[in-house]
Design a protein around this motif. Structure first.
Motif, PDB file in Angstrom:
ATOM      1  N   THR A1827       0.841  -1.201   0.000  1.00 36.59           N
ATOM      2  CA  THR A1827       0.000   0.000   0.000  1.00 36.59           C
ATOM      3  C   THR A1827       0.870   1.244   0.000  1.00 36.59           C
ATOM      4  N   VAL A1828       1.985   1.223   0.785  1.00 31.70           N
ATOM      5  CA  VAL A1828       2.904   2.367   0.798  1.00 31.70           C
ATOM      6  C   VAL A1828       3.434   2.598  -0.618  1.00 31.70           C
ATOM      7  N   PHE A1829       3.818   1.534  -1.310  1.00 30.00           N
ATOM      8  CA  PHE A1829       4.303   1.678  -2.682  1.00 30.00           C
ATOM      9  C   PHE A1829       3.215   2.294  -3.574  1.00 30.00           C
ATOM     10  N   ILE A1830       2.005   1.780  -3.432  1.00 33.76           N
ATOM     11  CA  ILE A1830       0.903   2.230  -4.316  1.00 33.76           C
ATOM     12  C   ILE A1830       0.620   3.705  -4.087  1.00 33.76           C
ATOM     13  N   ILE A1864      -9.541  -7.297   8.685  1.00 36.10           N
ATOM     14  CA  ILE A1864      -9.761  -5.907   9.114  1.00 36.10           C
ATOM     15  C   ILE A1864      -8.692  -5.002   8.513  1.00 36.10           C
ATOM     16  N   LYS A1865      -7.418  -5.409   8.667  1.00 35.43           N
ATOM     17  CA  LYS A1865      -6.320  -4.578   8.166  1.00 35.43           C
ATOM     18  C   LYS A1865      -6.379  -4.484   6.645  1.00 35.43           C
ATOM     19  N   THR A1866      -6.763  -5.584   6.004  1.00 34.37           N
ATOM     20  CA  THR A1866      -6.862  -5.566   4.534  1.00 34.37           C
ATOM     21  C   THR A1866      -7.914  -4.554   4.088  1.00 34.37           C
ATOM     22  N   TYR A1867      -9.081  -4.577   4.705  1.00 33.21           N
ATOM     23  CA  TYR A1867     -10.138  -3.594   4.371  1.00 33.21           C
ATOM     24  C   TYR A1867      -9.648  -2.168   4.594  1.00 33.21           C
ATOM     25  N   GLN A1868      -8.917  -1.957   5.692  1.00 29.42           N
ATOM     26  CA  GLN A1868      -8.424  -0.602   5.978  1.00 29.42           C
ATOM     27  C   GLN A1868      -7.447  -0.155   4.902  1.00 29.42           C
ATOM     28  N   LEU A1869      -6.566  -1.064   4.481  1.00 27.49           N
ATOM     29  CA  LEU A1869      -5.612  -0.714   3.429  1.00 27.49           C
ATOM     30  C   LEU A1869      -6.324  -0.480   2.095  1.00 27.49           C
ATOM     31  N   SER A2025      -7.753   3.026  14.378  1.00 28.90           N
ATOM     32  CA  SER A2025      -6.587   2.326  13.829  1.00 28.90           C
ATOM     33  C   SER A2025      -6.377   2.704  12.381  1.00 28.90           C
ATOM     34  N   SER A2026      -7.463   2.920  11.659  1.00 29.75           N
ATOM     35  CA  SER A2026      -7.308   3.281  10.254  1.00 29.75           C
ATOM     36  C   SER A2026      -6.656   4.637  10.113  1.00 29.75           C
ATOM     37  N   ILE A2027      -7.126   5.559  10.907  1.00 31.57           N
ATOM     38  CA  ILE A2027      -6.546   6.904  10.848  1.00 31.57           C
ATOM     39  C   ILE A2027      -5.083   6.862  11.265  1.00 31.57           C
ATOM     40  N   GLN A2028      -4.812   6.096  12.327  1.00 30.93           N
ATOM     41  CA  GLN A2028      -3.436   5.997  12.816  1.00 30.93           C
ATOM     42  C   GLN A2028      -2.529   5.425  11.739  1.00 30.93           C
ATOM     43  N   LEU A2029      -3.019   4.407  11.081  1.00 28.95           N
ATOM     44  CA  LEU A2029      -2.236   3.759  10.044  1.00 28.95           C
ATOM     45  C   LEU A2029      -1.915   4.737   8.927  1.00 28.95           C
ATOM     46  N   LYS A2030      -2.924   5.496   8.536  1.00 28.90           N
ATOM     47  CA  LYS A2030      -2.727   6.425   7.439  1.00 28.90           C
ATOM     48  C   LYS A2030      -1.740   7.520   7.828  1.00 28.90           C
ATOM     49  N   THR A2031      -1.879   7.944   9.061  1.00 26.93           N
ATOM     50  CA  THR A2031      -0.982   8.996   9.530  1.00 26.93           C
ATOM     51  C   THR A2031       0.461   8.519   9.537  1.00 26.93           C
ATOM     52  N   ASN A2032       0.638   7.246   9.938  1.00 28.99           N
ATOM     53  CA  ASN A2032       2.004   6.748  10.087  1.00 28.99           C
ATOM     54  C   ASN A2032       2.685   6.481   8.760  1.00 28.99           C
ATOM     55  N   PHE A2033       1.982   5.848   7.850  1.00 25.21           N
ATOM     56  CA  PHE A2033       2.685   5.348   6.654  1.00 25.21           C
ATOM     57  C   PHE A2033       2.184   5.920   5.339  1.00 25.21           C
ATOM     58  N   LEU A2034       0.901   6.218   5.280  1.00 30.05           N
ATOM     59  CA  LEU A2034       0.315   6.409   3.955  1.00 30.05           C
ATOM     60  C   LEU A2034      -0.015   7.859   3.694  1.00 30.05           C
TER      61      LEU A2034
END
Length: 2034
Positions: A1827-1830, A1864-1869, A2025-2034
């Motif tokens: 996802t980071v690559f994309i 769950i993580k897949t849907y978030q990504l 968690s979704s927001i956190q994930l996006k903030t951290n990596f994406l």
């Protein structure tokens, strides 16, 4: 042996054994019976008593050996004491009959002796029960004694002792008879009989009143006679008898019916004095001899009486001595008064007498009195000195010179003064700084009295006064400089007085000798003053002939003493010293010739004195030119002719000169005098064979040449004892003087090995022989072979031609020299030379081997072995052995047999186990035979000792002889009489050697090993029962060895019992053996040893019947002490009394092991023990501390008063412990704290400790004893002893650091230490007074800073009290040199100043960090007022501090410069050090600089670095303008620096110090220094200005990175590596800022229109190349790769590329490892911004991608809950930073960049390899990476069909995984991907995956969610569909909504279902309904059409809405926007990596 373990003797088994085995069997049975009778049931014993008695009595006729008969008698006594006594009279009659027997044959003697011993045991055990028979028994025994030989007399005396002990007063009728018999035995020719008689009389005196009343004089006279010709054991026993009887005469009160006059103290002392002065002679005879001048009291008698004095006073006790000290002192000093002119008629007698008196005073005052009483005693001694001084003054005031010098009064008092001064010095030395009140007491006038006698006419008194001053200086270093100043002043003023010149020069030399014992030193300027004075004395010596000799001696003495101060002082005066040295010696051959004809006898005396003195400065002789030595040596060749010319006056000076020269030559390398070797050798030979030497000093010359082990077989006088000080004089013989200071005044400044004891140089005539012997060994080994042969033959001829007594002297000197030569050659691995050299050497050694002197034979045996060693020829060695074999076979005399038997053993020692087994067999066979020669105990002793050497050196070769040797040892142990203790000692050494040889094999279980082990234990048991203490010591040593090799087979309980009994033995070697064994035991089994000791102490009552009365009382007292304070307390008490340094060291090590092993488990016990020791003498601190508290603040004194309150008057286990013991107790306290730090966490958690204590009251934790810890630290820190104050402050520091953060459970927000702040302040305040030494103040500063920085104190007013102490110190150092102490060396002031600055640095650093953090956060906490307050306090002084800190750092930078820059250093030194003391100052700077550096960096950070200090102006950094005069201001002509230059200098100062330290880290560099240095760099780089300096200077940045790389490589500490990485990150940030600034400047300068032509900035430029060593990026990569590969070795391509390495599963790193990897990845992500696009692309992008993806691969571990590990998160964050770099958009590199990123993406996709290599990787981590690559790269990277398809497949596969967290993580990504704004990227994923998402959601509709995870899966899926609806095009949106609505409606519940639904279904219903409520209005048309087309859906929706409204009415309304569990968690994930 198991058959021996029964109550009755197994006679059948016994009868089948051989003679030796039978004796062993019987002894083992008796041992077992001894234990069994005490433990067995009495009824069981009574039933078998008759048979047992018969068996025991029958053994009497079997000739039992000494140990057997002793055990037999003991068992017989025990049997009758616990059983029926009816038949005891028959047993007594049988014994008496055996004694009366007329059979006098040797074979019958053991039976008689056994009967005697049995009678003693029976009467001892049964006592008055046998009262009606004792008269006959005693009469019978006494009658038998008349015809008994020595063994019989010995046993009869001991038996009588036991009879008297058992009967007590009932035996009164025979007391006179026993007394009469014992009198004759007390002067027996056998020493053992004398000892036994003394013990008998000692027992007798308990009840025989006449001994200490009417017959007191005769008892004393008898004892004096007994001392004549006595040995050490006799003197111990008889002195104990005499001292006890005399003490009893004083303290005992006769019964009222007896009209006996009490004896006064004066009479008793006169009686002792008579023995000391006249010996055992009658008064008339002694007087007549004295008148003739022929009498001199035997040294034996004097030594014995001396010991009796000590016993006498010890028996009366310390309290008595304190009360009667004045009278006792007066009497003891009178013993050496010349008022008894013939008693001290020679110098030799006087020296020996003084030594005896000194011993009496030291043993009584030092051993019995506490510190307060010792201070009072010192005052009495001082008064005695004043009285004697007045007598001298009265005589000296007489104008007649002849009258003055010859006055009897002056001579009468000189020896008294010497003894008084020496004891005063020793007393003050032992008191240490606790003697300060004594010296401050002006009424006592201690120093005045000592200085006043420095001009006494007697040189002995002047030297004693000088030594006393030296002791004062060592004890109280603050007095050293004032005393030195005072003596120098007197010496300058009184230069015209010969007595003053020598007296005060002695004093100055002694004080200079004390400097090495005073770490704080003396001011450097004193050396210059002393040198000038010495020069003046030497130059003025010729001006006045009356003073020539004295001034010459004084001048050279001062110079020689000055040399001991070391290079720092000497180097400044070297030129002047060399000039003086050249002046005193002839400088040319012509001068050497002409000086012979000049001068007279007196002139030559002065010349020789000067030259001998010049040679004394050995410390600087090494730098002189060899040519100067030539004339020195040439002069010695002329010396003999000069002596002949001018006669005897030059004899002594010439001997002294020779001695000095020889000593110097020994120290010099032989190459220095290579050309003069032959001349020196001839001179040495002449000295060694001089005709005027008449006395053979065997015991002086030979012991150093003998092996230490061999000395054990000689006189006990050679062994160390508590009485060694006086016993030494008996070694030398009557014609040789003991050592004394007046024989060599130069020794007064030398370091003495015995600590406080006076140096004891021997007379020059002996010393010169000793030096000649040592030098002969060196020179003879260096001369040519021909010369060597010549000299050896010459020496051999001298020995042959000498006659009578002189032959013995010459032989001694020659053999000593040859031994020294052989020892030197062997040590240098040299060779003897050709064969003809062997003959004279062999002849010399052979002659000595058959000498009548045992010591000479011993030295010859050593030389014999050395000769074989240096020849190194097997044939020669065999020939030597054969010579000894032949001699031993043919000779029958003791001398030959002893000498050659020892020679065999020494041959083995140096040549190892001789390989020939035949040779070994012969040697062992001969030694076996000799060791059984019962006619000569000496032969047995030497043969057995030699056998022990053979056993030791033969090693495994000896195994075949082990069994016969052990049988021999056991046989001899069981048969050799106890009177031959030396044989038993040798047997013990043999047994010890055998045990060592067997070693670990003793653990075996085979029959043979078991038999050997049993025999070893049996031998130990026999030796334990031996009356000789050295044999007992051997037994303990053997048991110690056995316990080491076979611990299971040694009875620990009995061993500990034996050790406890002997713990306080009067014999030093036995105490040493006990402590050595204890030290070993507690290393393994500390708890068991302690428990056994206490258990034995509790059970001691059961042993009452089996101890003699006297010893029982002592043992009871000893065990009572152990019962009260345990073995640990007993050891502490012993430590307090013990004077032997080796023993004290063993005690401390033992206690340290016990603390380590047991302190945590026995916490209360140990803390109470330490508190008792510290509190026992802490009462004098109470007043001062309470006053201090009350003055400060009345209401704050409560806590301190708790600490200072006096304990109740109950008896304490420790009374008046010495300061050294208290220091050790304080050290134990902080050891205990540190031990607890390694144990349970509850030790430092009050809440947890209290909770665990409630659960189990036995739980004990350190935090519960905090009050005691503070109390102990307080008591120690406020003591008079400086050493104890330092220990107390150290303890307080440890307490603060350990307990500062522990909260107080009852008062939240507070810590437990807060309640003790008043106590801490009171403990610290005394350390800041003006008279406190700098080292104490420095330690107190450290405690202050720790206390303030700890944050314990919350109230500003409370904090100000301790803060004020630091302020006062700061004020003191600002006041300059005038306010600093001039008592110590300048480096001491440096230490104090730096300690103050370091303390301020620690406080300021903690507050500046707080302040900086608060400024950065811009948020003040509500409770931060205390911090603000402290910050304000610090800011007040920060301006001053910053300048002082910078000055200190400048000093440190200068001092760390390499030696080649020494010329550039300031001539006057630095701000806080002087040039002369720079070497000493370095240590203090190295201890302080790191914290100062950190604080300075923080201060600069807080000011933004570029804010100038308001008071600074434009000062020069190297000499800042500071208030202290030590910091010199810049001169008026100096260049004024601009502010920019000042900032730059500061920057380079801090950076330079840091880099210099970090780039050459030494192994002793502390963690504190490294961490502080790195934190300083971090603080420095937190500010823009320094960052700009680093960024603009790339070379500087690279150098710093390389240094940090080295730190990471050499230091494994994670905290240091993390701090280093933080500095690396800041360096990269600085480089980024610099590149940005250059780009911005270029843009501004060139204009916007020309941007396309701008040059490339950043590393790599246009080419992209990075040059190693020149590239900042490359250096950073090296460092980061180092970190990553260390934590993840698989990242190394060399490792992973090798064929044998398999791919490993991903690993979870440790917390520290994860932090390090994450920090490295953060740095890697920053690197692109420092590079140009080309540099990024070509040089580092592949590496960065490889590393970040590699970390992802190696650490992608599946974690519960779908969480990512910290390293994965860091790698993803770094990957995002790299992928989104602006470099990717640069036109030149865009295509290549895209290719690289595609390759990287392919690598990630390959992690899902079908071959399963990476199947353990976490899917979530890999999908996140995709996802980071994309999302972070340009579309060209990820839209390539093949890559895009693989990515989509990965997402599809992930949706199929059943793990809900993965879904769950897949849907978030997917949500992130679907929302990507570029349709070219997102649409393919939407097209491909939406059907799968809808299908998964429809599946959920079919099987309802069962848990929260499945619910969240559904919610995340719905969010994805909602997002699709939002991003879809209008024409497709209705279709998506139509898909979404049925799914949502399917989860709605109607009113009925809602009530019974699970919480999961209810939440699902609420979620679906809420989403429908939002979708409905948003897409109303689609919503309506769907509802219209499906009535079922519409009905379900309406029912659900209605049910929902109903439920709202009954319960609390649901929030309008319920929190979504998955949203965060979704927001956190996006903030951290994406």
């Amino acid at each position: 042996m198991e058959l021996a373990h029964s109550l009755l003797l197994n006679e059948e088994a016994c009868s089948q054994l051989g003679e030796v085995q039978k004796a062993e069997f019987l002894f083992d049975w008796l041992r077992y019976l001894d234990k069994l009778l005490l433990a067995a049931n009495h009824l069981f014993v009574w039933e078998r008593q008759k048979t047992l008695v018969e068996q025991l009595l029958s053994l009497l006729n079997s000739s039992p050996g000494p140990p057997t008969r002793k055990l037999l008698a003991k068992n017989l006594g025990i049997l009758y004491s616990i059983g029926d006594t009816f038949s005891v009279y028959e047993a007594i009659d049988k014994c008496n009959d055996l004694i009366r027997s007329k059979d006098d044959s040797p074979s019958y003697l053991p039976t008689k002796l056994a009967a005697v011993v049995c009678l003693g045991s029976l009467y001892k055990k049964l006592g008055r029960i046998l009262g009606n028979t004792f008269s006959d028994t005693v009469g019978n025994i006494l009658k038998a004694m008349k015809s008994a030989e020595s063994q019989g007399r010995y046993e009869i005396m001991l038996s009588l002792q036991n009879i008297l002990n058992g009967l007590g007063a009932a035996a009164t009728s025979c007391h006179r008879d026993v007394y009469k018999a014992a009198r004759s035995c007390l002067t027996d020719r056998s020493m053992a009989v004398r000892c036994a008689a003394a013990k008998c009389l000692l027992e007798l005196q308990h009840e025989a009143v006449f001994m200490w009343t009417t017959d007191l004089d005769s008892v004393a006279t008898l004892c004096f006679k007994s001392f004549e010709g006595s040995n050490y054991d006799v003197r111990i026993a008889v002195s104990k008898l005499l001292g006890t009887v005399l003490a009893k005469a004083i303290i005992s009160k006769p019964a009222s019916r007896q009209s006996i006059r009490r004896v006064s103290l004066e009479e008793v002392l006169e009686l002792l004095g008579t023995g000391f002065l006249r010996g055992s002679s009658g008064f008339l005879r002694a007087s007549g001899d004295m008148l003739k001048g022929t009498s001199s009291v035997s040294r034996d008698v004097r030594v014995g009486v001396t010991q009796a004095y000590v016993v006498f006073v010890s028996t009366l006790g310390g309290a008595w001595l304190e009360k009667n000290f004045a009278a006792f002192l007066s009497h003891v000093l009178s013993l050496v008064s010349q008022s008894h002119p013939k008693a001290n008629q020679t110098q030799i007698d006087a020296v020996c007498g003084r030594r005896c008196v000194s011993f009496i005073l030291r043993a009584t005052i030092g051993g019995l009195l506490g510190e307060k009483a010792q201070i009072a005693a010192a005052k009495d001694i001082c008064q005695a000195i004043w009285k004697l001084k007045k007598v001298v003054d009265a005589v000296m005031s007489d104008g007649n010179l002849e009258t003055r010098l010859g006055s009897a009064d002056v001579a009468a008092g000189q020896h008294m003064l010497v003894c008084a001064l020496q004891e005063l010095g020793n007393l003050i030395h032992s008191l240490g700084t606790t003697a300060a009140p004594l010296l401050q007491d002006s009424s006592a006038g201690i120093l005045d009295s000592v200085i006043s006698v420095s001009t006494h006419p007697s040189v002995s008194v002047r030297l004693a006064a000088a030594w006393c001053l030296r002791c004062v200086a060592v004890a109280l270093p603050s007095y050293l400089t004032p005393l030195l100043h005072r003596c120098l002043e007197r010496l300058t003023v009184l230069k015209s007085s010969p007595e003053a010149v020598t007296g005060f020069s002695f004093a100055v030399a002694a004080l200079l000798g004390a400097v090495k014992h005073c770490p704080l030193g003396i001011p450097h300027g004193k050396g210059k003053i002393i040198m000038t004075l010495a020069e003046d004395l030497l130059c003025s010596a010729a001006q006045n002939s009356r003073l020539s000799a004295q001034r010459t001696q004084a001048g050279w003495l001062l110079i020689a003493a000055l040399m001991t101060l070391g290079p720092a002082v000497v180097s400044h005066h070297l030129a002047r010293v060399l000039m003086l040295w050249k002046c005193v010696f002839p400088v040319s051959p012509k001068d050497l010739e002409t000086e012979k004809s000049r001068g007279d006898s007196f002139t030559w005396q002065v010349t020789l004195e000067g030259r001998a003195g010049a040679l004394c400065g050995r410390h600087f002789m090494f730098i002189c030119q060899p040519i100067q030595y030539l004339y020195t040596f040439s002069f010695i060749l002329r010396l003999s002719s000069i002596v002949k010319t001018y006669g005897s006056p030059l004899k002594t000076p010439s001997v002294v000169y020779r001695q000095r020269l020889y000593e110097l030559l020994i120290l010099l390398p032989p190459e220095t005098y290579e050309g003069n070797l032959c001349a020196i050798l001839k001179e040495l030979a002449a000295d060694l064979t001089a005709p005027d030497m008449q006395v053979a000093a065997f015991t002086f010359l030979l012991p150093p040449l003998c092996h230490q082990d061999d000395l054990l077989i000689l006189s006990p006088l050679l062994q160390e004892t508590d009485h060694r000080f006086i016993e030494e004089q008996l070694l030398l013989g009557s014609g040789i003087a003991c050592g004394s200071l007046e024989y060599d005044p130069y020794s007064i400044y030398e370091k003495d090995v015995d600590g406080d004891s006076v140096p004891k140089p021997l007379p020059p005539t002996l010393s010169v022989i000793s030096s000649a012997v040592k030098l002969f060994g060196v020179v003879c080994a260096r001369v040519g072979e021909a010369q060597r042969l010549l000299i050896l033959e010459q020496l051999l001829d001298c020995v042959k031609h000498a006659k009578g007594a002189r032959q013995q002297v010459v032989q001694l000197h020659v053999v000593s020299s040859v031994s020294s030569f052989l020892k030197y050659v062997a040590g240098a691995k040299g060779s003897l030379g050709p064969e003809e050299m062997r003959r004279p050497a062999l002849a010399l050694v052979m002659g000595a081997l058959e000498s009548s002197s045992p010591l000479l034979r011993c030295a010859a045996a050593e030389a014999w072995a050395r000769l074989a060693q240096v020849v190194d020829d097997a044939a020669f060695t065999a020939a030597l052995a054969q010579v000894s074999f032949d001699k031993l076979k043919s000779a029958r005399d003791v001398v030959t047999r002893t000498g050659h038997s020892l020679a065999l053993g020494t041959l083995h020692r140096y040549l190892g186990g001789i390989s020939s087994s035949q040779h070994l067999n012969s040697c062992v066979g001969i030694l076996y035979t000799l060791s059984q020669d019962s006619t000569s105990p000496d032969v047995q002793t030497w043969a057995l000792h030699s056998l022990s050497l053979v056993i030791d050196s033969a090693g495994p070769l000896y195994y075949v002889h082990v069994e016969p040797t052990l049988s021999l040892i056991i046989m001899l142990l069981l048969n050799v009489p106890p009177t031959h203790a030396e044989v038993h000692q040798s047997l013990g050494r043999c047994l010890n050697a055998l045990i060592t040889t067997l070693g670990p094999e003793l653990q075996g279980n085979s029959t043979s090993v078991s038999t050997l082990r049993t025999s070893c234990l049996l031998g130990c048991a026999v030796m334990q029962d031996n009356p000789d203490c050295l044999v007992q010591a051997q037994a303990i040593s053997c048991l110690q060895q056995l316990h080491m090799f076979a611990p299971r087979h040694v009875n620990l309980s009995s061993l500990v019992s034996c050790l406890c009994v002997n713990l306080c033995s009067p014999y030093l070697l036995l105490r040493r053996a006990v402590l050595a064994c204890l030290r070993q035991l507690v290393q393994r089994e500390a708890a068991e040893v302690s428990e056994h000791a206490v258990m034995l102490a509790k059970d001691i009552i059961s042993y009452v019947p089996f101890f003699p009365q006297i010893s029982f009382n002592k043992i009871c007292h000893r065990y009572a002490n152990i019962r009260e304070v345990g073995l640990e307390g007993a050891l502490l008490a012993l430590l307090d009394k013990e004077t032997d340094q080796r023993l004290c060291r063993d005690i401390k090590e033992t206690l340290n092991h016990m603390v380590t092993s047991m302190a945590v488990d026995k916490l209360s016990f140990w803390l109470k023990l330490c508190k008792d020791v510290l509190a026992a003498s802490a009462d004098f601190t109470a007043v001062t501390c309470v006053d201090a508290m009350q003055e400060e603040e009345g209401d704050k004194g409560d806590d301190a008063s708790v600490l200072t309150m006096r304990n109740d008057d109950r008896s304490r286990p420790f009374t008046n412990p010495r300061w050294a013991t208290r220091v050790f107790a304080a050290e134990c306290v902080y050891r205990i704290i540190n031990q607890c730090g390694n144990a349970h966490s509850a030790h430092f958690d009050l809440a947890l400790a209290q909770e665990m204590r409630k659960r189990d009251s036995r739980n004990d934790f350190l935090v519960l004893h905090l009050a005691d810890l503070i109390r102990m630290a307080f008591m120690a820190a406020t003591d008079h002893s400086d050493q104890l104050r330092l220990s107390g402050l150290e303890t307080l520091l440890v307490v603060i650091r350990r307990f500062a953060t522990i909260p107080e459970p009852e008062f939240p927000g507070h810590v437990i230490l807060e309640q003790y702040q008043a106590n801490v302040g009171a403990a610290l305040r005394p350390a800041f007074t003006s008279e406190t030494p700098p080292d104490v103040t420095a330690k107190a500063c450290q405690v202050c800073s720790a206390w303030i920085a700890s944050g314990v104190v919350s109230d500003l007013n409370d904090l100000r009290r301790v803060h004020q102490l630091l302020v006062s110190s700061l004020t003191k150092i600002q006041a300059g040199k005038e306010a600093l102490s001039h008592l110590y060396n300048e480096s001491a002031s440096t230490m104090e100043i730096l300690a103050v600055l370091k303390a301020w640095a620690e406080v300021s650093a903690s507050q500046l960090i707080t302040g900086i953090l608060e400024v950065v956060s811009k948020h003040l906490r509500n409770g931060s007022c205390s911090s603000d307050g402290l910050l304000d306090l610090v800011h007040t002084d920060l301006g001053t501090l910053s300048r002082l800190w910078l000055a200190a750092l400048q000093d440190f930078a200068l001092l760390t410069l390499p030696s080649e820059f020494a010329s550039q250093l300031p001539v006057d030194g630095g701000a806080f050090y002087t040039a002369e003391t720079s070497e000493n100052a370095k240590l203090h700077y190295s201890n302080s600089w790191a914290l100062i550096l950190h604080a300075t960096a923080l201060w600069l950070t807080s000011t933004g670095f570029v804010v100038a200090d308001p008071d600074e102006g434009a000062s020069n950094l190297s000499r800042p303008v500071t208030p202290t005069s030590m910091c010199q201001g810049s001169s008026s002509g100096a260049t004024v620096k601009s502010p920019e230059d000042v900032y730059t200098d500061r920057f380079h100062l801090i950076l330079g110090i840091s880099v210099e330290f970090l780039c050459s880290l030494r192994s002793d560099a502390t963690m504190e220094s490294i961490t502080a240095c790195l934190h300083a760099l971090q603080a420095l780089l937190d500010v823009p200005w320094p960052r700009s300096k680093i960024g603009s200077d790339q070379d500087l940045g690279i150098e710093l990175l390389n240094v940090l790389h080295r730190v990471i490589l050499t230091r494994e500490s994670p905290s240091i590596q993390l701090a280093s990485l933080e500095v690396v990150r800041q360096i990269i940030c600085a480089a980024q800022e610099h590149v940005k600034e250059k780009r911005r400047s270029a843009e501004v300068d060139d204009g916007a229109a020309e941007k396309e032509t701008l040059p490339e900035f950043g590393e790599g430029k246009d080419t992209g190349g990075l040059v190693p060593g020149k590239s900042l990026v490359f250096a950073t990569l090296e460092l980061c790769v180092c970190i990553l590969v260390r934590q993840l070795p698989e990242l190394n391509p060399k490792l992973t590329g090798s064929p044998g390495v398999k791919a490993r599963k991903p690993q979870m790193l440790s917390e520290d490892g994860s932090r390090l990897v994450s920090a490295a990845l953060v740095i890697l992500a920053e690197l692109p911004a420092v590079c140009s696009p080309e540099g990024m692309l070509i040089s580092i992008l592949p590496t960065l991608l490889y590393l970040t993806i590699g970390v992802l691969r190696e650490t992608a571990v599946r974690l519960p809950g779908g969480h990512l590990s910290s390293t994965v998160a860091a790698s993803l964050q770094a990957l995002k930073g790299i992928l989104s770099s602006p470099m990717a958009r640069a036109e030149k590199s865009h295509a290549a960049w895209t290719d690289l990123l595609r390759s990287a993406l392919m690598t990630v996709l390959d992690f899902w390899d079908p071959d399963g290599t990476h199947r353990e990787l976490d899917e979530v981590s890999l999908l996140t990476a995709l996802t980071v690559f994309i999302l972070s790269t340009s579309p060209e990277v990820t839209t390539v069909p093949c890559l895009q398809k693989r990515c989509i497949d990965r997402f599809k596969a992930a949706l199929e995984i059943e793990d809900p967290m993965v879904q769950i993580k897949t849907y978030q990504l997917l949500l992130s991907v679907f929302q990507y704004p570029n349709p070219a990227v997102s649409y393919p994923y939407i097209y491909s995956l939406v059907s799968s998402v809808v299908g998964k959601l429809q599946e959920i509709d079919k099987r309802k969610p069962e848990d929260a995870a499945e619910l969240q899966v559904f919610q995340e899926g719905i969010k994805v569909l909602e997002a699709l609806v939002a991003v879809a095009e209008e024409q497709h949106r209705s279709q998506l909504v139509a898909c979404l609505l049925p799914i949502l409606i399917s989860f709605l519940l109607d009113e009925n279902a809602l009530g019974s639904a699970t919480s999961i279904m209810r939440n699902l219903h609420d979620f679906a309904l809420q989403n429908l409520m939002q979708i409905g209005p948003q897409y109303s048309s689609v919503f309506k059409s769907v509802m219209a087309s499906s009535p079922a859906l519409k009905a379900r929706l309406e029912a659900a809405i209605k049910g929902n409204q109903e439920s709202i009415r009954v319960r609390t309304p649901t929030p309008k926007h319920p929190q979504n569990p998955g949203r965060n968690s979704s927001i956190q994930l996006k903030t951290n990596f994406l």
